[in-house]
Design an enzyme around this catalytic site. Structure first.
Site, PDB file in Angstrom:
ATOM      1  N   GLY A  86      10.761   3.003 108.309  1.00  0.00           N
ATOM      2  CA  GLY A  86      11.306   2.937 106.953  1.00  0.00           C
ATOM      3  C   GLY A  86      10.949   1.588 106.341  1.00  0.00           C
ATOM      4  O   GLY A  86      10.515   0.671 107.032  1.00  0.00           O
ATOM      5  N   THR A  90       5.453  -5.454 104.452  1.00  0.00           N
ATOM      6  CA  THR A  90       5.980  -6.749 104.840  1.00  0.00           C
ATOM      7  C   THR A  90       4.949  -7.487 105.680  1.00  0.00           C
ATOM      8  O   THR A  90       3.902  -6.931 106.016  1.00  0.00           O
ATOM      9  CB  THR A  90       7.320  -6.612 105.594  1.00  0.00           C
ATOM     10  OG1 THR A  90       7.946  -7.894 105.658  1.00  0.00           O
ATOM     11  CG2 THR A  90       7.110  -6.099 106.999  1.00  0.00           C
ATOM     12  N   CYS A 187       8.545  -5.895 100.732  1.00  0.00           N
ATOM     13  CA  CYS A 187       9.689  -4.991 100.680  1.00  0.00           C
ATOM     14  C   CYS A 187       9.914  -4.406  99.294  1.00  0.00           C
ATOM     15  O   CYS A 187      11.008  -3.933  98.991  1.00  0.00           O
ATOM     16  CB  CYS A 187      10.966  -5.703 101.151  1.00  0.00           C
ATOM     17  SG  CYS A 187      10.721  -6.674 102.649  1.00  0.00           S
TER      18      CYS A 187
END
Lengths: 267, 161
Positions: A86, A90, A187
């Site tokens: 998930g 990043t 993110c």
């Protein structure tokens, strides 16, 4: 009936991402098989990665954009890997602790729900920052650990299959990751920058903050929040998981040095 | 749901004949009875299949228990229409609080339709997991596979164990 201890292992050298993902998959398969006879163990791997950008599951579907990002980022000296966890894009690299709890959420009665699992992981990091460094986190609607609305110090991204977890968390310790984080919108949060312990610790002398210095404290607090004993993985045992770990460590050693800063972007 | 359906463990065709005799149920008034018999069965991984034996369609959902333990759903990955699946195959994933949970085919068959609303409204899985938040419809290969799954009582016991 008490639960078995979580076996933890800290990798001394930064590891290549793809190879470590393969290690997680291998351990996951071993757990799945051994679970049929109730013989499986839970693990916590603590490590750093060689510079890499990773994308999450949602991003597998927007291929052209992801491909363009991959091309741009590999030009500056990092790897790029699309994953099934998930969360979104990043960075991982030296100076950042990555933790992979490989747990069976179904071990406890009742089973640990996913939301609760993520919550405990997040609280472990928050507690560690507060107790070891006097750093107060800022509450946020976003998953992860923030020092204030614009500063994110730790990220979480997890995959769960048949109640077995892979992937986990990443916490910035030194300043080394910052230049790499500046190259992306991490993110999916546009105004947020990466914070680190070395910028903000109120207890440890900032110039002596190190990744290895955080390990014992993190392990202890993980055990406390998950209410499990933590036991160092016995690397002298002749056993599949141990062998797999040793193989990855040897490969990391052979890879030698890594890029300390992003290469200047080719325009 | 007619209470009789939960207790019936025999093939669905039998249930149809039994229901046509309202007197067997203490004379209770029954709503006009349609030909469709629908059985609901559950998997260990909290998927539920709503199976219509007349059309051999199985609509796949996650349960309310699953959605509450997941948290707010932000993304749903679904199989492609036309895909042939075997029971237990990974057919997609649900993402919430940065956790991607794989979902598995409760039955074997062919994926006939997926719920495209979930692309824009993933939250339907939280708001209406067992109705509007349906995931996909599978043309079921073998009705016996459905019967072997847990019924509602067994599922409730499983959740509490």
């Amino acid at each position: 009936m008490s639960l078995p201890p979580i076996l933890y292992h800290y990798f001394q050298l930064p590891l290549p991402y793809a190879r470590t993902l393969a290690l997680q998959e291998r351990i996951h398969q071993i757990q799945l098989l051994r679970r049929r006879s109730g013989q499986h163990q839970d693990y916590l791997l603590l490590l750093q990665h060689r510079p890499v950008y990773t994308a999450g599951r949602r991003q597998l579907l927007t291929s052209p954009e992801v491909e363009a990002e991959a091309a741009r980022l590999t030009h500056i000296g990092a790897d790029f890997v699309a994953t099934k966890r998930g969360g979104q894009t990043t960075y991982h690299g030296p100076g950042q602790i990555v933790g992979y709890p490989l747990l069976d959420l179904g071990r406890s009665t009742p089973p640990l729900g996913i939301r609760e699992y993520i919550c405990k992981m997040q609280k472990t990091i928050e507690m560690h920052l507060a107790e070891a460094h006097g750093m107060q986190h800022a509450p946020s609607e976003h998953t992860g650990v923030f020092l204030d609305a614009q500063t994110k110090i730790a990220s979480i991204g997890v995959q769960v299959r048949h109640r077995l977890t892979t992937h986990g968390f990443a916490m910035n310790v030194t300043r080394e990751p910052r230049g790499w984080f500046d190259q992306i919108i991490a993110c999916g949060l546009a105004d947020v920058k990466a914070g680190c312990i070395a910028d903000a610790s109120a207890i440890v002398d900032l110039s002596s903050v190190s990744v290895v210095g955080e390990i014992d404290g993190l392990v202890k607090r993980f055990g406390s929040l998950f209410e499990r004993d933590m036991m160092k993985l016995d690397m002298s045992a002749g056993e599949e998981v141990v062998d797999a770990i040793r193989a990855v460590e040897e490969e990391a050693r052979l890879l030698g040095d890594w890029a300390r800063v992003p290469a200047a972007q080719i325009l | 749901m007619l209470p009789a359906l939960r207790q019936i463990s025999r093939p669905a065709a039998f249930a149809l004949r039994a229901a046509r005799r309202p007197a067997a149920y203490g004379g209770a008034r029954l709503t006009p009875f349609t030909r469709t018999i629908v059985t609901k069965r559950y998997t260990q991984d909290h998927e539920v299949v709503v199976f219509d034996d007349a059309t051999m369609n199985g609509t796949v959902h996650i349960t309310n228990y699953a959605q509450s333990s997941l948290g707010d759903v932000v993304f749903v990955e679904l199989p492609t229409e036309g895909t042939e699946v075997t029971q237990g195959d990974q057919i997609g994933a649900v993402e919430s609080v940065k956790a991607a949970s794989d979902i598995y085919a409760p039955v074997s068959g062919v994926v006939e339709e997926v719920n495209t609303k979930l692309a824009d409204q993933p939250g339907l899985l939280n708001k209406s997991p067992e109705d509007q938040g349906w995931l996909c419809r599978i043309k079921v290969k073998d009705a016996a596979e459905v019967e072997k799954l847990m019924d509602e009582e067994a599922y409730k016991a499983h959740c509490e164990s």
